[in-house]
Enzyme design. Structure first.
Site, PDB file in Angstrom:
ATOM      1  N   HIS A  27       0.841  -1.207   0.000  1.00 41.10           N
ATOM      2  CA  HIS A  27       0.000   0.000   0.000  1.00 41.10           C
ATOM      3  C   HIS A  27       0.874   1.254   0.000  1.00 41.10           C
ATOM      4  O   HIS A  27       0.676   2.158  -0.830  1.00 41.10           O
ATOM      5  CB  HIS A  27      -0.915  -0.003   1.225  1.00 41.10           C
ATOM      6  CG  HIS A  27      -1.790   1.213   1.316  1.00 41.10           C
ATOM      7  ND1 HIS A  27      -3.031   1.283   0.733  1.00 41.10           N
ATOM      8  CD2 HIS A  27      -1.581   2.430   1.906  1.00 41.10           C
ATOM      9  CE1 HIS A  27      -3.560   2.474   0.963  1.00 41.10           C
ATOM     10  NE2 HIS A  27      -2.701   3.188   1.679  1.00 41.10           N
ATOM     11  N   GLU A  28       1.824   1.306   0.919  1.00 40.57           N
ATOM     12  CA  GLU A  28       2.687   2.482   1.001  1.00 40.57           C
ATOM     13  C   GLU A  28       3.612   2.575  -0.210  1.00 40.57           C
ATOM     14  O   GLU A  28       3.966   3.687  -0.641  1.00 40.57           O
ATOM     15  CB  GLU A  28       3.506   2.444   2.297  1.00 40.57           C
ATOM     16  CG  GLU A  28       2.679   2.400   3.575  1.00 40.57           C
ATOM     17  CD  GLU A  28       1.663   3.526   3.663  1.00 40.57           C
ATOM     18  OE1 GLU A  28       1.906   4.608   3.082  1.00 40.57           O
ATOM     19  OE2 GLU A  28       0.608   3.324   4.294  1.00 40.57           O
ATOM     20  N   HIS A  83       1.932   4.634  -2.941  1.00 36.47           N
ATOM     21  CA  HIS A  83       2.091   6.074  -2.723  1.00 36.47           C
ATOM     22  C   HIS A  83       3.520   6.527  -3.061  1.00 36.47           C
ATOM     23  O   HIS A  83       3.731   7.535  -3.748  1.00 36.47           O
ATOM     24  CB  HIS A  83       1.812   6.432  -1.261  1.00 36.47           C
ATOM     25  CG  HIS A  83       0.381   6.234  -0.840  1.00 36.47           C
ATOM     26  ND1 HIS A  83      -0.675   6.721  -1.548  1.00 36.47           N
ATOM     27  CD2 HIS A  83      -0.150   5.611   0.259  1.00 36.47           C
ATOM     28  CE1 HIS A  83      -1.812   6.416  -0.932  1.00 36.47           C
ATOM     29  NE2 HIS A  83      -1.516   5.730   0.160  1.00 36.47           N
TER      30      HIS A  83
END
Length: 678
Positions: A39-40, A43
């Site tokens: 998920h990170e 980003h």
């Protein structure tokens, strides 16, 4: 000398089991870390692509435990492992004023200097990455092969919507509304996420198709139709080498030769056994006979030539207390049953059967067997029926029972009534003593006719290797309080059968209202037999869903991802409308426990859970809550429409509200994990 003395202890220690547990824990930690990491990473990657200065990439929140700087970015592991974050120049949830700072926005490498489209890409990248990785987790799981419980019914709970409609053991549910059903989990999910009446389609065990419309029961924490998963013919096994796949005190525990974990039942009473439903029919028909079971036994998991072992198991007799209770009203009538055809209704109370008064001359608990034994014969019963605007009246009703054995779906829960399968009706028992058998356990304990049983406590003996006995099992309301439901004597009676080595202590209230504890010693009935598995503990049936090739695995992964996303949104909607209780939520402790349980089942089960968790993270993160990705997206949409950024005051207020909401939610689910789901 110390080393020699220690050898037997070391020999008893299960190093293989400990190693497996350590591997499972490491697998869970790695898997959960990967979900957060990807998920990170989404980003981070898009931010770098947009030339944003990423100051920190952290797995976890709070105090930093370890960090290493590479280039302009600090990579860190933080103390609270419930998520992670990417800290960019000009974007900090702890300091939302950075988003509106003109000074920071002048830096071409700040997040706030980028176009709305670029910032939308950065914010949505984590969610997109989680959906992609969720799909990959699912695809890899189906490529390996996922063991799942099929959508076959192991039992229909007496009085439940499924039972009333006519769904029975061995039936298979194939569709609920417009949704295809492949596993038992699909059944629970489709029902819980539905609203109003539902259409249930499938086929009976004999191949006949059914199509029912029924209304799920929503009285609990979620909507249910009252079906249980089907068991297999394989005896349970665990990593504990001392585990025995039998209930202590039952005939199976005294079988000769002893049963072993992993044994597969192939024959019973000289008949080949096709399924657990078939086994149940054999056990019901020959409940009063010692039976020879032939089991298939492997000495090793990869044993290509298992041996067949004959095991003799005695009949299983009911434990009784020597007292009969008052029969209550009929609670449900099954569709197209002898009871329905004869005109019986919920609310009727059976007073007598062929002239014998129930509770005085007949034990209500024996009615399921009495009607089954009279299958095909005409029986006259007298019932009391409430008439609107008048006193109750007595009616004489004749019916012809079916030869369906009783006690095949016992009342295991406080709300479950006693079933009479032969006529298709259920009833409750009022815990008032109507008859005490002379010289029986209740008579010897001083219990008298007319007294009321408030609670039952089962005093269990210590288990092997334990110095102290486990806590008593209490059946009935824990404390006297206004509005508390009375003891369900049917459930209490079955709990007595399920704990065959337990002693019994009753709370008895006499005619003067005085409450006293009474210890009763149960005895085995000489002529009353339980049609169960005689104490054998069986695994749930599992069928492997495996893709034939990579394309099929991707297709199955995509379908599972789509269904999971839809289910999460439906779950959120049902939570908001109150159709699903908030107590169904789980927090970090519950998630870690579920992941560990899946890891113990194998890599495919863990991958399936991680896929669900990854998609869940994507959906929840995109909710329009400030501090979450969805909240940031709302602000960006506002900016795109109005061509004006929200003011610092609005950003700060919204961010602190979002933080308070998320922290409150975290505390709530932690409370549920620790105090409700323990």
């Amino acid at each position: 000398m110390d080393f020699v003395i220690g050898l037997p202890v070391l020999a008893d220690f299960d190093f293989a089991g400990l190693f497996d547990k350590v591997l499972s824990i490491l697998g869970v930690a790695l898997g959960l870390g990967l979900v957060i990491f990807f998920h990170e990473l989404g980003h981070f990657a898009v931010a770098k692509w947009c030339n944003v200065n990423v100051e920190r990439f952290s797995i976890g929140f709070g105090p930093i435990l370890w960090s290493r700087k590479r280039g302009e970015t600090e990579y860190a592991l933080s103390a609270i492992p419930f998520g992670g974050y990417v800290k960019m120049l000009g974007q900090d949830d702890l300091d939302p004023s950075q988003l509106s700072s003109e000074d920071i926005a002048r830096d071409p490498r700040s997040y706030s200097s980028k176009t709305v489209g670029q910032r939308m890409g950065i914010i949505s990248a984590g969610v997109i990455m989680n959906i992609v990785t969720g799909l990959l987790f699912f695809a890899f799981a189906f490529g390996i092969g996922v063991d799942q419980t099929p959508s076959r019914v192991g039992a229909a709970v007496p009085g439940s919507p499924a039972w009333k409609a006519g769904i029975d053991q061995g039936d298979t549910i194939t569709r609920i509304n417009d949704r295809q059903i492949d596993t038992f989990t699909d059944i629970m999910r489709a029902v819980a996420l539905s609203s109003g009446p539902i259409r249930v389609r499938g086929r009976h065990e004999d191949g006949r198709e059914f199509d029912f419309e029924l209304l799920p029961d929503g009285s609990g924490t979620k909507r249910m139709i009252g079906v249980a998963p089907v068991e297999s013919l394989t005896l349970a096994s665990t990593d504990d080498r001392k585990f025995k796949p039998v209930t202590p005190g039952t005939p199976a525990a005294e079988a000769t030769p002893p049963l072993q974990p992993g044994d597969v039942i192939r024959e019973a009473g000289g008949m080949e056994v096709a399924s657990v439903a078939h086994l149940g029919k054999i056990l019901a028909e020959r409940r009063d006979e010692p039976l020879e079971f032939v089991v298939e036994r492997r000495e090793k998991d990869d044993d290509a030539d298992p041996k067949r072992v004959a095991v003799t198991i005695a009949p299983h007799r009911f434990r009784t207390l020597g007292m009969w209770m008052e029969i209550g009203q009929l609670t449900a009538i099954r569709n197209d049953s002898p009871a329905a055809d004869a005109g019986l209704r919920p609310g009727d109370k059976i007073l007598s059967v062929d002239g014998k008064v129930v509770g005085k001359e007949l034990d209500p608990l024996r009615l399921p067997d009495l009607f089954a034994e009279r299958g095909g014969e005409t029986i006259d019963i007298r019932v009391s029926r409430e008439v609107k605007g008048a006193d109750r009246k007595d009616l004489k009703i004749s019916l012809v029972p079916e030869p369906a054995p009783g006690w095949t779906a016992p009342p295991v829960h406080p709300e479950t009534p006693v079933e009479i399968p032969a006529i298709g009706a259920t009833f409750r028992l009022i815990p008032t003593v109507m008859h005490v058998e002379p010289e029986g356990p209740a008579a010897k304990a001083g219990i008298q006719q007319g007294e009321r049983i408030e609670r039952m406590r089962l005093i269990r003996p210590p288990k092997e290797g334990m110095s102290t006995a486990p806590d008593p099992v209490t059946i009935g309301p824990e404390k006297d309080k206004e509005g508390a439901k009375p003891l369900n004597w049917g459930q209490a009676f079955w709990a007595l059968q399920s704990n065959p080595t337990a002693g019994v202590e009753l709370d008895v209230r006499d005619a003067q209202g005085e409450l006293r504890p009474v210890t009763v010693a149960p005895v085995r009935a000489e002529d009353w037999f339980i049609p169960d598995q005689r104490g054998m503990i069986l695994f749930l049936l599992a069928e492997t869903q495996q893709a034939d090739n990579a394309v099929e695995a991707a297709r199955m992964g995509l379908m599972h991802t789509r269904n999971t996303m839809a289910d999460i949104y439906l779950t959120l909607r049902r939570l908001l409308t109150g159709d699903i209780s908030l107590t169904e939520l789980h927090g970090p402790v519950g998630i870690a426990g579920a992941a560990y349980s899946m890891a113990r089942q194998g890599i495919a089960a863990l991958l399936l859970f991680l896929g669900f968790l990854s998609v869940n993270l994507a959906v929840l993160n995109f909710l329009p809550i400030p501090v979450l990705d969805g909240g940031h997206m709302v602000f960006l949409i506002w900016e795109a429409v109005t061509r004006k950024r929200p003011s610092e005051r609005v950003l700060v207020a919204a961010t602190y509200f979002g933080m308070a909401f998320v922290l409150s939610l975290m505390m709530f689910v932690l409370y549920l994990d620790i105090f409700v789901h323990r």
